[in-house]
Each structure stands twice: as structure tokens, then as C-alpha cells.
Design a protein around this motif. Sequence first.
Motif, PDB file in Angstrom:
ATOM      1  N   ILE A 311       0.831  -1.202   0.000  1.00  0.00           N
ATOM      2  CA  ILE A 311       0.000   0.000   0.000  1.00  0.00           C
ATOM      3  C   ILE A 311       0.868   1.256   0.000  1.00  0.00           C
ATOM      4  CG2 ILE A 311      -1.772   1.264   1.291  1.00  0.00           C
ATOM      5  CD1 ILE A 311      -2.800  -1.287   0.039  1.00  0.00           C
ATOM      6  N   THR A 312       1.967   1.221   0.753  1.00  0.00           N
ATOM      7  CA  THR A 312       2.773   2.432   0.950  1.00  0.00           C
ATOM      8  C   THR A 312       3.958   2.551  -0.006  1.00  0.00           C
ATOM      9  OG1 THR A 312       4.097   1.302   2.655  1.00  0.00           O
ATOM     10  CG2 THR A 312       2.142   2.502   3.389  1.00  0.00           C
ATOM     11  N   LYS A 313       4.398   1.456  -0.598  1.00  0.00           N
ATOM     12  CA  LYS A 313       5.574   1.502  -1.465  1.00  0.00           C
ATOM     13  C   LYS A 313       5.179   1.389  -2.943  1.00  0.00           C
ATOM     14  CE  LYS A 313       8.884  -0.401   1.875  1.00  0.00           C
ATOM     15  NZ  LYS A 313       9.905  -1.451   2.119  1.00  0.00           N
ATOM     16  N   GLU A 314       6.150   1.719  -3.786  1.00  0.00           N
ATOM     17  CA  GLU A 314       5.922   1.592  -5.232  1.00  0.00           C
ATOM     18  C   GLU A 314       6.004   0.129  -5.639  1.00  0.00           C
ATOM     19  OE1 GLU A 314       8.269   2.764  -9.319  1.00  0.00           O
ATOM     20  OE2 GLU A 314       8.242   4.234  -7.694  1.00  0.00           O
ATOM     21  N   VAL A 315       4.959  -0.345  -6.290  1.00  0.00           N
ATOM     22  CA  VAL A 315       4.862  -1.748  -6.680  1.00  0.00           C
ATOM     23  C   VAL A 315       4.646  -1.822  -8.190  1.00  0.00           C
ATOM     24  CG1 VAL A 315       3.617  -3.923  -6.381  1.00  0.00           C
ATOM     25  CG2 VAL A 315       3.868  -2.354  -4.443  1.00  0.00           C
ATOM     26  N   ILE A 316       5.404  -2.660  -8.844  1.00  0.00           N
ATOM     27  CA  ILE A 316       5.195  -2.928 -10.273  1.00  0.00           C
ATOM     28  C   ILE A 316       4.452  -4.249 -10.398  1.00  0.00           C
ATOM     29  CG2 ILE A 316       6.293  -3.335 -12.506  1.00  0.00           C
ATOM     30  CD1 ILE A 316       8.680  -1.721 -11.528  1.00  0.00           C
ATOM     31  N   ASN A 317       3.256  -4.175 -10.943  1.00  0.00           N
ATOM     32  CA  ASN A 317       2.465  -5.380 -11.204  1.00  0.00           C
ATOM     33  C   ASN A 317       2.489  -5.626 -12.706  1.00  0.00           C
ATOM     34  OD1 ASN A 317       0.617  -7.447 -11.465  1.00  0.00           O
ATOM     35  ND2 ASN A 317      -0.819  -6.600  -9.974  1.00  0.00           N
ATOM     36  N   TRP A 318       3.308  -6.582 -13.099  1.00  0.00           N
ATOM     37  CA  TRP A 318       3.495  -6.826 -14.530  1.00  0.00           C
ATOM     38  C   TRP A 318       2.248  -7.405 -15.192  1.00  0.00           C
ATOM     39  CZ3 TRP A 318       7.936  -5.364 -17.057  1.00  0.00           C
ATOM     40  CH2 TRP A 318       9.026  -5.043 -16.264  1.00  0.00           C
ATOM     41  N   SER A 319       1.323  -7.903 -14.422  1.00  0.00           N
ATOM     42  CA  SER A 319       0.136  -8.533 -15.007  1.00  0.00           C
ATOM     43  C   SER A 319      -1.140  -7.951 -14.410  1.00  0.00           C
ATOM     44  CB  SER A 319       0.175 -10.045 -14.752  1.00  0.00           C
ATOM     45  OG  SER A 319       0.356 -10.320 -13.367  1.00  0.00           O
ATOM     46  N   TYR A 320      -1.132  -6.652 -14.092  1.00  0.00           N
ATOM     47  CA  TYR A 320      -2.290  -6.035 -13.438  1.00  0.00           C
ATOM     48  C   TYR A 320      -3.493  -5.973 -14.376  1.00  0.00           C
ATOM     49  CZ  TYR A 320      -5.221  -2.509 -11.241  1.00  0.00           C
ATOM     50  OH  TYR A 320      -6.280  -1.836 -10.693  1.00  0.00           O
ATOM     51  N   SER A 321      -3.355  -5.234 -15.494  1.00  0.00           N
ATOM     52  CA  SER A 321      -4.470  -5.127 -16.439  1.00  0.00           C
ATOM     53  C   SER A 321      -4.449  -6.239 -17.473  1.00  0.00           C
ATOM     54  CB  SER A 321      -4.438  -3.765 -17.139  1.00  0.00           C
ATOM     55  OG  SER A 321      -3.171  -3.565 -17.771  1.00  0.00           O
TER      56      SER A 321
END
Length: 438
Positions: A311-321
Motif C-alpha cells: 500500500i505504501t511503497k511503489e509496486v510494479i504489477n506486470w500482469s495487473y491489467s
Amino acid sequence: MFENIQIDLYLESLITKLGNNIFVWSNLIELIIITFFLILAYFINKLIFKQVRELLSKIDFLDERKQFRIIDQLLYPLILMFLIGVYYIIAASFAIPAVIISIFGNLVSAWLLVKALSLFFPRNKMFRFLSALIWLIAALRILNIYQETLNLLESLAFHSGNLRISLLMIIKTVIIFSILFWLAGKLSRLVTNKIDNSEELTPSVKVLLNKIAKFIIFTAAVLFTLSSVGVDLSAFTFLGGAVGVGLGFGLQKIVSNFISGIIILADKSIKPGDVVEIDDVYGWVRKLDTRFVSVVTRSGKEYLIPNEDFITKEVINWSYSDELVRVEAKVGVSYNSDLRLVQKLMQQSIESKTRILDKPEPNVLLMGFGDSSINFELRFWISDPQNGIQNIRSEVLLSIWDYFQENEVEIPFPQQDYHLKSLPAELNNYLKKKNEVK
């Protein structure tokens, strides 16, 4: 050696005791009736076995093995209980003695309950505990001191404020909670299987519903246990303030992670199977827990990352959309290279890679003229980031290297030229002397 032993007197005393206490006509008649019931129940069991088997076969959730166990373990004692019940009705109507039959009935009741427990409980500590409890109750009833024992346990008590806690209450609480906890576990697994097998729910919603269901089921088991033993639940209202203080201090991080986990599940930003990157961790999400997210890397390491970090840090979700991911491979060539040939060779380096997609199309771009090289960038797309990104980039770069070696395309390294306009007088004299010697 045995001359002082009066065997005749001993046998006479034994026969007298048996005659006065055991071998009385009423007891002998009841023993004969018990023997008759045992034989009659055996033949009735054989007679109705098939009919009961056919009746149980109509119950869908009982497999053939379960049906046989139920009939094999419960049918015979059930028939005995029925015959004993009929005898009790007749004995009460005609004032027939039923002392031995009563003892036999208690033993059969305990036997029936233990057999029923064996169908649902594995033969573990819980099964042995409940079995011992059943036989103990049966023994107390046979000795006719069951109620007196309950009164004794109830008298052993102490007061905590307005709450009276007795030994009987503690024992009842342990027994009821053990049974309800087992039932709650069974119900929780049943609900979890139903939710997991649903095709209409997303993975994140399934995890959220499973957690809510478990919390409700086990909380209900605890509250029902306290209520069933006579505990006034309003006596625990003072815990609200204590819990509030605990949430603000000692449980701050735990509650923060718990709430963060609910937010993650609600907004569906992270779900099982996603490929994520946070800090220096890159991997796929194995599961979401109330406190952490389990992320497994390509090397097999499993990181338990607190929910709050997502929630608080930068997260890269390679498969979000979607699972389409663009990968870049940067290469520099020397200034005497054929740039058109370089583009062609870089394009050829990805043609044999099955993981690289044709749509969107790969592209080779000239990015600029550097100090030591002309810089190109190869861009291509993959749809399986869970299988790794660095590995496919490595394969492409190795192929580019092979093509460049075959076609004599040079990959330069940084170079610097130094031009000296003047030298110190001492260095000039030294160099002149060296030249004269030559």
C-alpha cells in the motif's frame, strides 16, 4: 505347604456371596433376557442389513465405504438400544425389575456413542478424550452417583467480579468448545471448497470471502460455547476499551497489515498468480494472507512481504491489467558499422524465440549517437512474465552477439585520447637524450 488353607470354607463363602448378591432370581432372569437380546439383535441385524444399505445408498454425499462403516458399526448397537427401550416400557408398566438391564443399557449407550464418534473423528487425542468421557459418564450412572458428581464439581468454584467460575463450567467449556471447534473446522473447509470451486468469483474475491467465512464461523463457535455454559456475554464488554488500546499500541502493525490486506483484496490490485516487483524482489504471488503476501522468485525463494508495503511503497504489477509486457534490449555499435545491417541482424535475433509475440510487432530503434557508440534499442513483447523477463532478454542479447560476430559488427568499448601540448623541460631533455642514444 498348603495344609493351613481351608479351601472348603473359602468356596463356601464365595458361593454364599454370589448367591446373596448375584445369583438372585431377578438378576438371573435379567441376564437371560440380556443374552436373548444379544442373540435377537444379531439375527435382526442380518435380516435388515440389505434394506438399510439400500436406504443409505439414496443419500448422495455418502460413498459406499461410508455407508458400510455406518451399518457395520451402528446398526447392531442401535437394535440393542431399541430392544432395551421396549423392555423399559414393559418393565415400567408391570413393575418388573430392571436393575441389570439398566446397567446394560448404560453400557450399550456408551458403546453406541463411541462407535458414532469413530465415524467422524480420527482415532487421535480428541477421539480418545471423548471416548473416555463417555465411558466415565456411563460408569457414574451405573454407580448412581452421576448427579452427586455434578453437584461436587459445581461447588468447586470461585468468583471473578460478577462472574462465577466453577470446575464444572470449565469442564463443560472445554468439551463444548472442542466439539464446536472441530465442527467449525469441518464447516470452514466445506465453505472454502464451495468458494474455491466457484467459477464466477475472481481469485482475490475468493480469498476475501474465505477469510470472512473463517472469522465468522470460529467467532460464532467461541460465542456459542460461552453462551451455552451460562456466561453472560455482556460481562466482556469491558474488553472493547482494552482492544482499542491494544490496536493503538501493541497491535498497530498487525492491524495495519490486516486492513491493508483487505484493501488489496477489495481493489484487486494484487491477486494470486500476478507477477510483481517490489524493492529488489521480483516474482509471482503465491497467496494472500491476513498479514503478508507470499511472493516466490524465479530462484525458488519465497518472500513474505507485509501487506502494508504493497500500500505504501511503489509496486510494479506486470500482469495487473493484462499479461503483455514489453522488454527492451539495448546495444551499442561502432561508428564504422552498417546501421541498416545492424537493424536487420537485431530483428533476426528474435525470430526463433517462441516466447516473443508477433503482435504487437517487435521494433528496432536508433536511439542516438553516443560518445563511443551508436545506440540501438530492440523492443519486443511477451505474454508470460511469470516465466521470467531477464532470461528472455539474456537469450536475445546472446543471439545479437552471435549475429554480430558472424557479420563482423563491432561492439565498441569506451575510449579516450589524450593530446599533450607541452611537456616539462626536464622531460624534454630526457627524451632527447634517449633519441640521441638510439
